[in-house]
Design a protein around this motif. Structure first.
Motif, short mmCIF file in Angstrom:
data_model
loop_
_atom_site.label_atom_id
_atom_site.label_comp_id
_atom_site.label_asym_id
_atom_site.label_seq_id
_atom_site.Cartn_x
_atom_site.Cartn_y
_atom_site.Cartn_z
N ASP A 83 -19.71 -4.52 -6.55
CA ASP A 83 -19.30 -3.54 -5.47
C ASP A 83 -19.63 -2.33 -6.12
O ASP A 83 -19.66 -1.98 -7.33
CB ASP A 83 -17.74 -3.75 -5.51
N ARG B 113 -6.40 -2.19 -6.56
CA ARG B 113 -7.18 -1.16 -6.40
C ARG B 113 -6.23 0.29 -6.61
O ARG B 113 -5.43 0.29 -5.78
CB ARG B 113 -8.19 -1.02 -5.33
N SER C 134 -9.01 -7.91 -10.11
CA SER C 134 -9.92 -8.09 -8.99
C SER C 134 -8.90 -7.92 -7.63
O SER C 134 -9.45 -7.66 -6.60
CB SER C 134 -10.37 -9.50 -8.72
N SER C 135 -7.69 -7.89 -7.56
CA SER C 135 -6.71 -7.59 -6.81
C SER C 135 -6.01 -6.32 -6.41
O SER C 135 -4.90 -6.20 -5.78
CB SER C 135 -5.75 -8.85 -6.49
N ARG D 14 -15.23 1.93 -1.21
CA ARG D 14 -15.65 0.78 -1.64
C ARG D 14 -16.81 0.31 -0.78
O ARG D 14 -16.82 0.16 0.39
CB ARG D 14 -14.58 -0.32 -1.57
N VAL E 164 -11.37 3.39 1.43
CA VAL E 164 -10.26 2.52 1.36
C VAL E 164 -8.97 3.53 1.31
O VAL E 164 -8.93 4.28 0.45
CB VAL E 164 -10.39 1.42 0.20
N ASP F 193 -4.47 -1.90 -0.74
CA ASP F 193 -4.70 -3.48 -0.45
C ASP F 193 -6.23 -3.83 -0.71
O ASP F 193 -7.00 -3.05 -0.75
CB ASP F 193 -4.44 -3.76 0.92
N GLY F 194 -6.34 -5.05 -0.78
CA GLY F 194 -7.66 -5.36 -1.10
C GLY F 194 -8.02 -5.92 -2.22
O GLY F 194 -7.21 -5.78 -3.41
N THR F 195 -9.37 -6.44 -2.37
CA THR F 195 -9.92 -6.80 -3.74
C THR F 195 -11.06 -6.11 -3.87
O THR F 195 -11.72 -5.46 -3.16
CB THR F 195 -10.34 -8.30 -3.57
N GLN G 133 1.07 -1.23 -0.02
CA GLN G 133 -0.11 0.24 0.08
C GLN G 133 0.96 1.13 -0.21
O GLN G 133 1.68 1.47 0.77
CB GLN G 133 -0.80 0.12 1.19
#
Lengths: 215, 201
Positions: free
Chosen positions: B122, B98, B95-96, B137, B142, B115-117, A58
């Motif tokens: 959504d 952002r 999908s993974s 999201r 996020v 981070d994140g999916t 991140q």
């Protein structure tokens, strides 16, 4: 051999926890000046060198307008930090950004690190905190970003440095950038260097956030 | 106030008169959703032009892929968009992944990686106030506030990337934008309260 339930539980717990610990590496937020890489296509976008290619990291970045530099706040593991900060074209800020810069050789290193990237740094004093230094970098980014958005131009084409005097068109562009932010532009002067004009704008900006930190 | 489009209408090669494309290609309505309408894979930026826009604005839409729900989300909301295309883009590169991107005359710059999916269905929102962008999201922010001062004006809209016949069936749906300039005289929200106060004082 007798195996107690406690031993079995312990082994099972270890089997669960050890892989989890190996996967979930501890990260911490750090700040880095890095070059801009990429060609600007969707598959090869402009991004921070090294950090922009780390999977699962991140990060948040500000670029210096069209100039080839990013300031990045990134959550890196210790190994990633060591790798990135060890690159010769990266300036890594200390973990404690509220500490003072201190004397030489660190003071000269940060001054040169900024000046080489066309960010005013010669006036940084040993009493400055690293947070103030990052604030200087980010404020300069904001001015040069708006210059890019308004005029699609580099402030530092080949042959122009912080200590150059601005051309009439560059001076007018800096004035219009200042006006677009609602800043006072009367202290700007074509008789001053690019550095002095930049500082007279960036010193009026109210601050910004990067990576969740306020500067 | 807000403007919106749920694309619930007959299939059409255009998304309608309220929209304009910033690329050569535009978007179409198919299956009550907005999809790309290019002959090759491209990032088509579509802006709401039925209103002009304030600098503070949001763009929100449902995102997804009707063929492969776990892959190829190259669409999302855009803000302060203008010809170039220039502006800001909440891009779901897969999908993974952002990200918040900026586009300068079409070129992509990554401003933030999170981070994140993301899953089909959504809702993604991009908000800009002053020089600060926020990515949401399903209603939750996020990442962290992203600062960029390059663009101080432009329109809200969306990006779709699918191309007819390529199998990249990305779509956006239920788009909502806020920050539009409303023509005409502003009306009080609570007329009865205004009348009450006028009578009372």
């Amino acid at each position: 051999m007798r195996v107690s339930r406690r031993h079995v539980f312990g082994v099972l717990l270890a089997l669960v926890l050890v892989p989890a610990a190996a996967v979930a590496q501890e990260t911490s937020l750090g700040f880095y000046l890095v070059p801009k890489v990429g060609t600007g296509t969707a598959l090869d976008p402009f991004r921070p060198k090294y950090i922009g290619d780390l999977a699962g990291v991140q990060w948040s970045a500000m670029d210096l307008g069209i100039e080839p530099t990013f300031i990045v706040g990134a959550n890196l593991s210790a190994a990633q930090h060591t790798s990135v900060s060890g690159q010769s074209d990266v300036f890594a800020f200390p973990a404690n950004i509220d500490g003072a810069v201190g004397g030489n050789p660190t003071l000269n290193r940060v001054r040169n690190g900024l000046e080489q990237r066309n960010i005013p740094g010669a006036d940084i004093a040993s009493t400055w905190t690293w947070r103030q230094v990052i604030g200087r970098v980010g404020d300069t980014c904001l001015i040069l970003q708006r210059l890019n958005g308004q005029h699609q131009t580099r402030l530092f084409p080949p042959g122009v440095s912080l200590d150059s005097q601005p051309s009439q068109s560059v001076f007018e562009q800096l004035v219009s950038v200042g006006q677009s932010f609602g800043l006072t532009t009367s202290p700007l002067s074509i008789g001053l260097t690019v550095r002095e004009n930049l500082l007279r704008l960036s010193d009026q900006l109210p601050g910004f956030t990067l990576g969740g930190e306020v500067f | 106030m807000a403007v919106s489009d749920n694309f619930n209408r007959a299939d059409n090669a255009s998304v309608g008169a309220n929209w304009s494309g910033l690329n050569s290609a535009t978007a179409k309505v198919a299956g009550n959703r907005a999809r790309g309408n290019a002959t090759s894979y491209d990032y088509q930026w579509i802006v709401w032009t039925a209103n002009t826009w304030n600098a503070t604005q949001t763009s929100e839409c449902e995102v997804g892929n009707s063929v492969n729900p776990s892959n190829a989300f190259d669409e999302g909301p855009i803000v302060r968009a203008a010809a170039g295309p220039d502006g800001y883009y909440a891009m779901l590169h897969s999908s993974s992944l952002r990200r918040i991107y900026r586009r300068d005359d079409g070129a992509f710059t990554v401003l933030q990686n999170m981070d994140g999916t993301v899953a089909s269905g959504d809702t993604i929102k991009l908000e800009i106030t002053g020089s600060t962008l926020k990515y949401f999201r399903n209603g939750a922010q996020v990442g962290s506030d992203q600062v960029d001062s390059t663009y101080s004006s432009g329109s809200a809209g969306f990006c779709v990337s699918s191309a007819t016949g390529t199998g990249y069936e990305d779509y956006i749906d239920n788009w909502v934008g806020t920050g539009e300039v409303v023509a005409g005289k502003a009306r009080p929200l609570f007329r009865s309260s205004v009348r009450f106060f006028r009578r009372s004082f």
